[in-house]
Design a protein around this motif. Sequence first.
Motif, mmCIF file in Angstrom:
data_model
loop_
_atom_site.group_PDB
_atom_site.id
_atom_site.type_symbol
_atom_site.label_atom_id
_atom_site.label_comp_id
_atom_site.label_asym_id
_atom_site.label_seq_id
_atom_site.Cartn_x
_atom_site.Cartn_y
_atom_site.Cartn_z
ATOM 1 N N LYS A 41 13.787 -36.481 -10.160
ATOM 2 C CA LYS A 41 13.854 -35.038 -10.391
ATOM 3 C C LYS A 41 12.999 -34.624 -11.574
ATOM 4 C CE LYS A 41 17.168 -31.321 -11.371
ATOM 5 N NZ LYS A 41 18.601 -31.015 -11.619
ATOM 6 N N PHE A 80 12.842 -39.554 -4.758
ATOM 7 C CA PHE A 80 12.017 -39.037 -5.851
ATOM 8 C C PHE A 80 12.824 -38.945 -7.137
ATOM 9 C CE2 PHE A 80 14.244 -35.461 -4.098
ATOM 10 C CZ PHE A 80 14.521 -34.635 -5.178
ATOM 11 N N GLY A 91 9.415 -34.735 -9.389
ATOM 12 C CA GLY A 91 9.381 -34.554 -7.945
ATOM 13 C C GLY A 91 8.528 -35.544 -7.197
ATOM 14 N N GLU A 110 10.789 -45.548 -0.526
ATOM 15 C CA GLU A 110 11.391 -45.116 0.730
ATOM 16 C C GLU A 110 12.672 -45.908 0.975
ATOM 17 O OE1 GLU A 110 8.362 -45.634 3.664
ATOM 18 O OE2 GLU A 110 7.688 -43.552 3.486
ATOM 19 N N ALA A 131 20.517 -34.612 1.795
ATOM 20 C CA ALA A 131 19.416 -34.149 0.952
ATOM 21 C C ALA A 131 19.875 -34.053 -0.501
ATOM 22 C CB ALA A 131 18.927 -32.787 1.438
ATOM 23 N N ALA A 175 7.469 -38.717 -5.193
ATOM 24 C CA ALA A 175 8.108 -39.754 -4.374
ATOM 25 C C ALA A 175 7.711 -41.123 -4.904
ATOM 26 C CB ALA A 175 7.693 -39.607 -2.918
ATOM 27 N N GLN A 207 12.188 -40.673 1.986
ATOM 28 C CA GLN A 207 11.518 -40.689 0.698
ATOM 29 C C GLN A 207 12.498 -40.317 -0.416
ATOM 30 O OE1 GLN A 207 7.980 -38.299 0.631
ATOM 31 N NE2 GLN A 207 6.800 -39.818 1.792
ATOM 32 N N SER A 249 17.355 -38.494 -2.653
ATOM 33 C CA SER A 249 16.744 -38.369 -1.322
ATOM 34 C C SER A 249 16.049 -37.023 -1.194
ATOM 35 C CB SER A 249 17.794 -38.532 -0.234
ATOM 36 O OG SER A 249 18.751 -37.514 -0.324
ATOM 37 N N GLU A 250 14.916 -37.030 -0.516
ATOM 38 C CA GLU A 250 14.144 -35.802 -0.380
ATOM 39 C C GLU A 250 14.764 -34.844 0.623
ATOM 40 O OE1 GLU A 250 9.854 -35.605 1.195
ATOM 41 O OE2 GLU A 250 9.666 -35.722 -0.987
ATOM 42 N N ASN A 251 15.349 -35.370 1.681
ATOM 43 C CA ASN A 251 15.989 -34.520 2.687
ATOM 44 C C ASN A 251 17.029 -35.321 3.465
ATOM 45 O OD1 ASN A 251 14.000 -36.117 3.750
ATOM 46 N ND2 ASN A 251 13.499 -34.717 5.417
#
Length: 383
Positions: A313, A311, A295, A300, A344, A297, A309, A367-369
Amino acid sequence: MIRQKWTRAWCCVFLCMITTSILPVNPVYGAPKKPVKPAEVAEGPARVSAEAAVLMDVVTGDLLYGKQANKRRPPASTTKIMTAILGFELGQSDEVVTVSPKAAAVGEATLHLDPAEKINLYELITGALVRSGNDACVAIAEHIAGSEEQFVQMMNQKALALGAQNTHFVNTNGLPNKEHYSTAYDLALMARHGLQIPQFASITRQKETKIHFLEPDVFMDLRNTNKLLWNYPYADGVKTGTTTAAGKCLVASATKEGRQLLVVVLNAPDRFGDAKKLLEWGFEKTETVRLVNAGQAVAEFPSLKEMVQVFCKDPIDVSLPKAERKNIQTRVVWEKNANSPVQAGERLGHLEVWLGKQKVTSIPLLSENEVVGDRSLIRLFPF
């Protein structure tokens, strides 16, 4: 009944091939990765008697040492690693196996099975792994697939699914045949998979045990053929093999201070000495480095209006010689055009881990969101 088992077995192998091809992540064994090629691993200890050998980290799958790692050789009874794997994956431990005349007639290293004897599948697999019973392997195969020939086809499919591309089986027990071969590296892949099966790992670490026959109601004492379990305190598996053509072979695992390593030596006059030497070298001279936490990051991505951001998994762990830690590099490779909208959890690229000029692994970046932005600068977070 046999038809149902055969259909079920092929479905299991087919599903295994699909899931292996997309490299699923095992939360215990870390993120999937392509191992370093054997020809490019660091030199290990001197004077290893084996004609072929490898040393692998069980958790990461990274190769730490290789000597003719991809040379095809007779694997002898180390073949039984694959037989046991399929026995556990395609059967139920408490299933009752009735020994056939064909299985009972198999010679050399045996459990001395008699036709019509009944025994649970788990006990039979134990006999194959601990005492190296050739007859037990045929009985397992006939019970799972209806015939040894059909079971051997499944063994070959499973080997390919695990990445063992230089392996071909023609029987379940490793009895000599010029078309029956594997490599040190392939056997390490298979053994690593086997060690993820709790029952497999439990059986192969036992020095001595008993198996119970249902009909007749008798017990048989078994003593493990892996002498490393007696003379190396960290040893916890896996399987020996010996024939005139193969020489003395050994697949062995050991755990020290929470780290498990796996060694394969083929045609090794001093197989137990070789294995101990390689394992000790691995524990002393190599290490596992955590590069990225689950998780975390790591970069970017430039979307339409703002930076997104990205990340990993799962955590990224790399095993390597301690002297080479300074040569680790990471690179972000984007797979989506900049200034694009993102969803996301969408895969936007991947993180490559390099050891010198060798790419060790490649991990998806998500992507984080859901965000849109309009910037083109890519900024990496420090590791």
